[in-house]
Design a protein around this motif. Structure first.
Motif, PDB file in Angstrom:
ATOM      1  N   ALA A 165     -13.139  49.165 -75.497  1.00 25.47           N
ATOM      2  CA  ALA A 165     -12.621  49.449 -76.841  1.00 25.47           C
ATOM      3  C   ALA A 165     -13.039  50.830 -77.326  1.00 25.47           C
ATOM      4  N   ALA A 166     -14.226  51.257 -76.905  1.00 18.10           N
ATOM      5  CA  ALA A 166     -14.732  52.576 -77.308  1.00 18.10           C
ATOM      6  C   ALA A 166     -14.123  53.701 -76.484  1.00 18.10           C
ATOM      7  N   GLY A 167     -13.294  53.363 -75.518  1.00 20.90           N
ATOM      8  CA  GLY A 167     -12.665  54.388 -74.695  1.00 20.90           C
ATOM      9  C   GLY A 167     -13.570  54.977 -73.634  1.00 20.90           C
ATOM     10  N   LYS A 168     -14.665  54.281 -73.330  1.00 26.90           N
ATOM     11  CA  LYS A 168     -15.614  54.798 -72.337  1.00 26.90           C
ATOM     12  C   LYS A 168     -15.242  54.385 -70.913  1.00 26.90           C
ATOM     13  N   ALA A 169     -14.421  53.342 -70.789  1.00 26.50           N
ATOM     14  CA  ALA A 169     -13.892  52.910 -69.494  1.00 26.50           C
ATOM     15  C   ALA A 169     -12.489  52.372 -69.716  1.00 26.50           C
ATOM     16  N   ARG A 170     -11.596  52.646 -68.780  1.00 26.28           N
ATOM     17  CA  ARG A 170     -10.221  52.150 -68.917  1.00 26.28           C
ATOM     18  C   ARG A 170     -10.114  50.697 -68.460  1.00 26.28           C
ATOM     19  N   PHE A 171     -10.798  50.378 -67.353  1.00 24.71           N
ATOM     20  CA  PHE A 171     -10.707  49.044 -66.762  1.00 24.71           C
ATOM     21  C   PHE A 171     -12.084  48.593 -66.317  1.00 24.71           C
ATOM     22  N   ILE A 172     -12.224  47.272 -66.108  1.00 27.96           N
ATOM     23  CA  ILE A 172     -13.480  46.746 -65.594  1.00 27.96           C
ATOM     24  C   ILE A 172     -13.237  46.059 -64.246  1.00 27.96           C
ATOM     25  N   GLY A 173     -14.327  45.934 -63.492  1.00 33.66           N
ATOM     26  CA  GLY A 173     -14.270  45.239 -62.215  1.00 33.66           C
ATOM     27  C   GLY A 173     -15.579  44.517 -61.956  1.00 33.66           C
ATOM     28  N   TRP A 174     -15.614  43.754 -60.882  1.00 28.86           N
ATOM     29  CA  TRP A 174     -16.828  43.008 -60.491  1.00 28.86           C
ATOM     30  C   TRP A 174     -17.063  43.251 -59.006  1.00 28.86           C
ATOM     31  N   SER A 175     -18.302  43.177 -58.579  1.00 25.48           N
ATOM     32  CA  SER A 175     -18.626  43.401 -57.167  1.00 25.48           C
ATOM     33  C   SER A 175     -19.701  42.421 -56.724  1.00 25.48           C
ATOM     34  N   ASN A 176     -19.720  42.145 -55.411  1.00 30.03           N
ATOM     35  CA  ASN A 176     -20.745  41.263 -54.842  1.00 30.03           C
ATOM     36  C   ASN A 176     -20.808  39.942 -55.609  1.00 30.03           C
ATOM     37  N   VAL A 177     -19.697  39.221 -55.610  1.00 29.07           N
ATOM     38  CA  VAL A 177     -19.552  38.055 -56.470  1.00 29.07           C
ATOM     39  C   VAL A 177     -18.867  36.928 -55.703  1.00 29.07           C
ATOM     40  N   ARG A 178     -19.246  35.710 -56.009  1.00 24.91           N
ATOM     41  CA  ARG A 178     -18.595  34.540 -55.440  1.00 24.91           C
ATOM     42  C   ARG A 178     -17.228  34.333 -56.088  1.00 24.91           C
ATOM     43  N   THR A 179     -16.333  33.703 -55.346  1.00 21.87           N
ATOM     44  CA  THR A 179     -14.982  33.474 -55.855  1.00 21.87           C
ATOM     45  C   THR A 179     -14.995  32.627 -57.124  1.00 21.87           C
ATOM     46  N   TRP A 180     -15.818  31.582 -57.151  1.00 23.15           N
ATOM     47  CA  TRP A 180     -15.822  30.711 -58.325  1.00 23.15           C
ATOM     48  C   TRP A 180     -16.344  31.444 -59.547  1.00 23.15           C
ATOM     49  N   ARG A 181     -17.260  32.398 -59.330  1.00 22.88           N
ATOM     50  CA  ARG A 181     -17.765  33.179 -60.452  1.00 22.88           C
ATOM     51  C   ARG A 181     -16.692  34.136 -60.962  1.00 22.88           C
ATOM     52  N   LEU A 182     -15.973  34.752 -60.060  1.00 19.55           N
ATOM     53  CA  LEU A 182     -14.883  35.640 -60.463  1.00 19.55           C
ATOM     54  C   LEU A 182     -13.854  34.866 -61.280  1.00 19.55           C
ATOM     55  N   ASP A 183     -13.546  33.653 -60.857  1.00 15.98           N
ATOM     56  CA  ASP A 183     -12.599  32.838 -61.599  1.00 15.98           C
ATOM     57  C   ASP A 183     -13.136  32.510 -62.989  1.00 15.98           C
ATOM     58  N   ARG A 184     -14.418  32.223 -63.085  1.00 17.76           N
ATOM     59  CA  ARG A 184     -15.029  31.930 -64.388  1.00 17.76           C
ATOM     60  C   ARG A 184     -14.975  33.160 -65.300  1.00 17.76           C
ATOM     61  N   VAL A 185     -15.230  34.325 -64.737  1.00 13.15           N
ATOM     62  CA  VAL A 185     -15.128  35.574 -65.504  1.00 13.15           C
ATOM     63  C   VAL A 185     -13.726  35.716 -66.079  1.00 13.15           C
ATOM     64  N   ARG A 186     -12.729  35.477 -65.247  1.00 13.12           N
ATOM     65  CA  ARG A 186     -11.339  35.612 -65.677  1.00 13.12           C
ATOM     66  C   ARG A 186     -10.984  34.594 -66.764  1.00 13.12           C
ATOM     67  N   GLN A 187     -11.470  33.373 -66.616  1.00 16.83           N
ATOM     68  CA  GLN A 187     -11.200  32.349 -67.620  1.00 16.83           C
ATOM     69  C   GLN A 187     -11.786  32.742 -68.977  1.00 16.83           C
ATOM     70  N   LEU A 188     -13.044  33.178 -68.970  1.00 18.27           N
ATOM     71  CA  LEU A 188     -13.695  33.560 -70.221  1.00 18.27           C
ATOM     72  C   LEU A 188     -13.019  34.762 -70.870  1.00 18.27           C
ATOM     73  N   ALA A 189     -12.621  35.718 -70.038  1.00 17.22           N
ATOM     74  CA  ALA A 189     -11.926  36.890 -70.573  1.00 17.22           C
ATOM     75  C   ALA A 189     -10.622  36.472 -71.246  1.00 17.22           C
ATOM     76  N   ALA A 190      -9.883  35.570 -70.615  1.00 17.42           N
ATOM     77  CA  ALA A 190      -8.612  35.109 -71.180  1.00 17.42           C
ATOM     78  C   ALA A 190      -8.826  34.333 -72.474  1.00 17.42           C
ATOM     79  N   GLN A 191      -9.847  33.492 -72.487  1.00 13.18           N
ATOM     80  CA  GLN A 191     -10.119  32.665 -73.657  1.00 13.18           C
ATOM     81  C   GLN A 191     -10.530  33.496 -74.878  1.00 13.18           C
ATOM     82  N   ASN A 192     -11.206  34.608 -74.638  1.00 12.96           N
ATOM     83  CA  ASN A 192     -11.765  35.398 -75.734  1.00 12.96           C
ATOM     84  C   ASN A 192     -11.041  36.711 -75.998  1.00 12.96           C
TER      85      ASN A 192
END
Length: 331
Positions: A165-192
């Motif tokens: 929101a502050a314009g300091k990064a255009r996009f975000i990513g994740w690294s070194n992560v389990r698939t189920w955790r990545l899915d949880r990240v995506r769910q929370l991002a969508a919900q909020n």
């Protein structure tokens, strides 16, 4: 150099990225600048670094050296608008001086690392520190480098949302992560209504990791299957040539052989390399660049000019459909 879309962002980025981890430490400034110039002259634009690169390069380093070198290069060339710049947070140890003083080496030193994590304050300080070292107003992609299971994902994602929101990064990513955790990240991002990762950076190469050794850092079949169904997240593959395993004179003695060793697949790579007059490393990288299920970005991380010269020609290696299928069938 071919450009492909990052997730579903509409932004097209060079499929072959340049990993800048060793620049400013193991790779001196002159060589780093030479590689960066040659890479961008060849049409490359995807540059990958992190705030922790490369504290383990010696006791004189504390992390951030790669970002500082890139700042010098960007300032010299004035080409920030022609680069896609990625950096990371959460992978810097809080005990770097202690680690340097310990005298530990290799796996032992990594076993004693205490990562700073991905708490909100760390994310906020991290992006500001990276922007200052890089000498830029924003980065294009900001990763959580090491998945932090101790900090609530909500805290990390809310802080990353502030960064975007502050314009300091255009996009975000994740690294070194389990698939189920990545899915949880995506769910929370969508919900909020928070920004969701558009990239996941994992180790990935032609030689598949052995069943039962699926490390958090690797993209195994479960993650590949997930990404096939979720095209809004791009795979960014690091170590695509597994530290020169494919061209190693002693592959079975290579440090990655216990995890990735596959004599049949390696023989297929060498067969295709001989047919094309290419190196095995180039064929492995060409396979990754040709693959579409899922399509991936590939990060090369040369330390020397000689390594750079042997890797970059992979963008011109053209696998026939028959050669590609032979590799697929042999893996």
């Amino acid at each position: 150099m071919e450009k492909i879309e990052l997730g579903n962002t509409g932004v097209r980025v060079g499929q072959l990225g340049l990993g800048c981890m060793q620049m400013g430490t193991a790779t001196d400034e002159a060589t780093s600048f030479r590689m960066l110039d040659a890479f961008t002259d060849a049409g490359g634009d995807f540059l990958d670094t992190a705030d922790c690169y490369m504290w383990w390069g010696g006791p004189q380093y504390s992390g951030g050296e790669s970002e500082q070198l890139l700042a010098k290069w960007l300032a010299r060339n004035g080409n920030r608008d022609r680069t896609f710049l990625a950096t990371k947070v959460s992978g810097l140890p809080v005990n770097v001086p202690e680690l340097h003083a310990s005298g530990l080496q290799g796996e032992e030193i990594w076993a004693n690392v205490r990562f700073e994590g991905a708490g909100a304050d760390t994310v906020r300080r991290g992006i500001d520190g990276s922007l200052k070292r890089l000498g830029v107003e924003h980065v294009d992609l900001y990763y959580v480098h090491v998945d932090d299971r101790k900090t609530p994902l909500e805290e990390t994602l809310a802080a990353l949302a502030e960064v975007v929101a502050a314009g300091k990064a255009r996009f975000i990513g994740w690294s070194n992560v389990r698939t189920w955790r990545l899915d949880r990240v995506r769910q929370l991002a969508a919900q909020n209504g928070w920004p969701s990762p558009v990239a996941v950076q994992q180790r990935y190469s032609y030689l598949p990791q052995h069943p039962g050794t699926n490390h958090t850092s690797s993209a195994g079949e479960e993650m590949l299957d997930y990404l096939r169904d979720h095209r809004d997240v791009s795979l960014v593959a690091y170590s695509p040539i597994l530290a020169n395993l494919y061209d190693s004179p002693d592959p079975q003695g290579h440090r990655f052989w216990p995890l990735y060793g596959n004599a049949k697949a390696l023989d297929a790579v060498h067969t295709v390399a001989k047919e094309l007059g290419a190196t095995a490393n180039q064929v492995a990288l060409a396979w990754l660049l040709k693959r579409r299920d899922p399509q991936a970005f590939a990060l090369m991380g040369p330390r020397t000019w000689e390594q750079f010269e042997t890797i970059v020609p992979a963008i011109d290696v053209r696998l026939s459909d028959e050669q590609f299928q032979h590799l697929e069938d042999s893996a």
